[in-house]
Design a protein around this motif. Structure first.
Motif, mmCIF file in Angstrom:
data_model
loop_
_atom_site.group_PDB
_atom_site.id
_atom_site.type_symbol
_atom_site.label_atom_id
_atom_site.label_comp_id
_atom_site.label_asym_id
_atom_site.label_seq_id
_atom_site.Cartn_x
_atom_site.Cartn_y
_atom_site.Cartn_z
ATOM 1 N N LEU A 21 4.649 -8.474 -0.371
ATOM 2 C CA LEU A 21 5.793 -8.217 0.505
ATOM 3 C C LEU A 21 6.875 -7.429 -0.233
ATOM 4 N N ASP A 22 7.195 -7.854 -1.439
ATOM 5 C CA ASP A 22 8.203 -7.144 -2.228
ATOM 6 C C ASP A 22 7.784 -5.702 -2.494
ATOM 7 N N ASN A 23 6.515 -5.525 -2.833
ATOM 8 C CA ASN A 23 5.993 -4.193 -3.100
ATOM 9 C C ASN A 23 6.049 -3.319 -1.846
ATOM 10 N N SER A 24 5.663 -3.870 -0.718
ATOM 11 C CA SER A 24 5.660 -3.114 0.531
ATOM 12 C C SER A 24 7.077 -2.732 0.955
ATOM 13 N N GLU A 25 8.025 -3.659 0.804
ATOM 14 C CA GLU A 25 9.409 -3.354 1.168
ATOM 15 C C GLU A 25 9.987 -2.265 0.271
ATOM 16 N N SER A 26 9.665 -2.323 -1.007
ATOM 17 C CA SER A 26 10.129 -1.302 -1.936
ATOM 18 C C SER A 26 9.536 0.067 -1.576
ATOM 19 N N LEU A 27 8.255 0.088 -1.289
ATOM 20 C CA LEU A 27 7.592 1.324 -0.899
ATOM 21 C C LEU A 27 8.172 1.866 0.404
ATOM 22 N N TYR A 28 8.479 0.991 1.340
ATOM 23 C CA TYR A 28 9.058 1.429 2.616
ATOM 24 C C TYR A 28 10.415 2.094 2.395
ATOM 25 N N ARG A 29 11.250 1.473 1.558
ATOM 26 C CA ARG A 29 12.560 2.065 1.283
ATOM 27 C C ARG A 29 12.412 3.452 0.649
ATOM 28 N N MET A 44 4.034 8.790 10.565
ATOM 29 C CA MET A 44 3.480 7.578 11.167
ATOM 30 C C MET A 44 3.176 6.527 10.095
ATOM 31 N N GLU A 45 3.117 6.943 8.845
ATOM 32 C CA GLU A 45 2.917 5.997 7.744
ATOM 33 C C GLU A 45 4.067 4.997 7.679
ATOM 34 N N LEU A 46 5.263 5.443 8.030
ATOM 35 C CA LEU A 46 6.421 4.544 8.048
ATOM 36 C C LEU A 46 6.196 3.414 9.044
#
Length: 87
Positions: A21-29, A44-46
């Motif tokens: 989750l932490d990794n995914s949130e960081s990548l999203y930002r 669409m990756e976002l």
């Protein structure tokens, strides 16, 4: 994690789930910032990443609810009933 399904998430340990989750949130930002600056080749990756984050949060919440005691579950039911009355 790209489009992980529910079975994969259920197999992860709690700490691995939190790390993902932490990794995914960081990548999203990072991706959102890059998209604002120069644009992504596939925006669409976002959306896919945002949905993966939601899946991770849902699985974490499901695990929290399963470990709740009867008193906590009863209080949760009262809160949900109150919310329904307001609508």
């Amino acid at each position: 994690m790209a489009n992980s399904n529910l079975e994969e998430l259920k197999g992860l340990a709690d700490d691995a789930l939190q790390a993902e989750l932490d990794n995914s949130e960081s990548l999203y930002r990072k991706m959102k910032f890059e998209h604002a600056i120069k644009g992504l080749s596939n925006p669409m990756e976002l959306r896919d990443l945002r949905r993966d984050i939601a899946r991770l949060n849902t699985e974490m919440r499901r695990r929290q609810v399963t470990t709740m005691g009867p008193e906590e579950l009863a209080m949760r039911s009262k809160i949900r009933a109150r919310r329904r009355r307001k609508q």
